[in-house]
Design a protein around this motif. Structure first.
Motif, PDB file in Angstrom:
ATOM      1  N   GLN A 115      19.839  49.176  63.153  1.00  0.00           N
ATOM      2  CA  GLN A 115      20.861  48.188  63.522  1.00  0.00           C
ATOM      3  C   GLN A 115      21.069  48.152  65.032  1.00  0.00           C
ATOM      4  OE1 GLN A 115      24.019  49.767  61.035  1.00  0.00           O
ATOM      5  NE2 GLN A 115      23.982  47.946  59.708  1.00  0.00           N
ATOM      6  N   SER A 116      21.047  49.306  65.673  1.00  0.00           N
ATOM      7  CA  SER A 116      21.237  49.379  67.119  1.00  0.00           C
ATOM      8  C   SER A 116      20.093  48.698  67.859  1.00  0.00           C
ATOM      9  CB  SER A 116      21.353  50.844  67.564  1.00  0.00           C
ATOM     10  OG  SER A 116      22.490  51.460  66.981  1.00  0.00           O
ATOM     11  N   GLY A 119      20.519  44.921  67.484  1.00  0.00           N
ATOM     12  CA  GLY A 119      21.594  44.442  68.342  1.00  0.00           C
ATOM     13  C   GLY A 119      21.191  44.375  69.802  1.00  0.00           C
ATOM     14  N   LYS A 122      18.690  41.256  70.948  1.00  0.00           N
ATOM     15  CA  LYS A 122      19.092  39.870  70.710  1.00  0.00           C
ATOM     16  C   LYS A 122      18.557  38.905  71.759  1.00  0.00           C
ATOM     17  CE  LYS A 122      23.292  40.621  67.981  1.00  0.00           C
ATOM     18  NZ  LYS A 122      24.768  40.470  67.924  1.00  0.00           N
TER      19      LYS A 122
END
Length: 349
Positions: A115-116, A119, A122
């Motif tokens: 997830q990091s 993120g 992006k």
């Protein structure tokens, strides 16, 4: 298992040395790949949420698959590795660092690590491969399993809960209350607990949860419910797995078995596991990484599931808890774990 740990530690030290050695030696403040310092070697940057036996085996599988495919650290590959030690903030910092390095592939082992990376990525389009994640769709890592979209795909370690519980009931027929230790801050763990409750209701088992937000809380979380349940179940929760010895110690004190979904934890005191081989999941992940390095877009690679599941039984743990298990169940195990050896059993179909 001792030799495996030595290999893991050696590989990780090599990766960390490469990371800092290259950065310092080249005097880098941004990308490793400016026009002035272009390198013919491919670059893979791996972020692991925390170190424990299961995820370490995933990492080992990745590295060995890369080497088997001709991507050898120092020779044809720059391999970076960092662990977040279970800290989401550290995972985010590692992700930002990796994005600034602009590697060919970033790899997230564990939900929060992946997830990091997503993120931090992006505003860029660096390919990301995840590994050992329960539900990448609900975690917001991919939009669809068959058509992940964007720059992300990977390998989940999810298998259905029903066959796992059936195996545990073969060992403990009177299983009525099942405790689960989990980190409520890890999205996939929350999803898994909810699914387990639904499955438990169908199978006549009450699921009793006990949260632990950090490794130091795992032992107390286990003690809190040990006298209220017939067994403890640890399923893909990295916080609980990182303090697994504390789980086993608390459970043994209350004379109840610990079941897991990670085969690699059985030698560390679990009674049994039915699940995927994390090393094999790592090899699967490594093959995906090789596809990316060879020019395939991640948008063309569907998310993969473990290719098979196996059943391990710890004979020493059975003896310690005075559990009597039918010989037919013992023979159905793929592997029997003892202090003396890991004995190969008959393949369970």
């Amino acid at each position: 298992m001792k030799n495996k740990n030595i290999i893991n530690n050696t590989l990780k030290k090599l990766a960390s040395t490469l990371f800092f050695g290259i950065a310092i030696g080249m005097g880098l403040t941004g990308s490793l790949f400016s026009k002035e310092s272009a390198s013919p070697m491919k670059v893979v940057a791996i972020s692991q949420i925390v170190e424990h036996q299961a995820l370490d085996e995933t990492y080992r599988g990745i590295v060995e698959e890369l080497e088997a495919s001709g991507y050898t650290p120092k020779k044809s590959l720059k391999l970076f590795y960092e662990s977040a030690y279970g800290n989401p903030l550290t995972a985010a910092q590692i992700a930002q660092k990796y994005v600034s390095l602009k590697p060919d592939v970033m790899v997230g082992i564990g939900t929060i690590a992946a997830q990091s990376l997503v993120g931090a990525n992006k505003n860029t389009n660096i390919p990301i491969i995840f590994s050992s994640i329960t539900d990448p769709v609900t975690a917001g890592i991919v939009a669809n399993l068959d058509l992940p979209g964007g720059s992300v795909t990977g390998v989940t370690n999810w298998i259905k809960l029903e066959p796992q519980i059936e195996k545990f009931k073969q060992i403990l027929p009177n299983l009525k209350r099942l405790g689960i230790i989990f980190n409520p801050g890890e999205g996939n763990s929350v999803i898994l607990v909810n699914r387990l409750k639904a499955v438990g209701k169908q199978m006549g088992i009450e699921v009793i949860e006990s949260p632990a937000t950090a490794s130091v809380e795992v032992g107390m979380a286990t003690e809190h419910i040990a006298n209220k349940v017939d067994a403890i179940f640890i399923s893909n929760d990295n916080t609980a797995l990182s303090a697994f010895q504390a789980v086993v110690a608390a459970a043994n004190k209350s004379n109840i078995p610990v079941f897991v979904s990670d085969l690699d934890m059985v030698p560390y005191g679990a009674v049994a596991a039915f699940g995927p081989d994390q090393y094999a999941v790592g090899r699967q992940t490594g093959k995906m990484i090789v596809q990316i390095l060879n020019g395939t877009s991640p948008t063309k690679i569907p998310v993969e599931f473990p290719q098979k599941s196996e059943f391990y039984i710890n004979l020493d743990a059975l003896k310690l808890l005075y559990l009597q298990v039918p010989e037919s169940i013992i023979k159905s195990a793929n592997k029997l774990i003892t202090k003396e050896k890991e004995a190969e059993g008959e393949t369970s179909k």
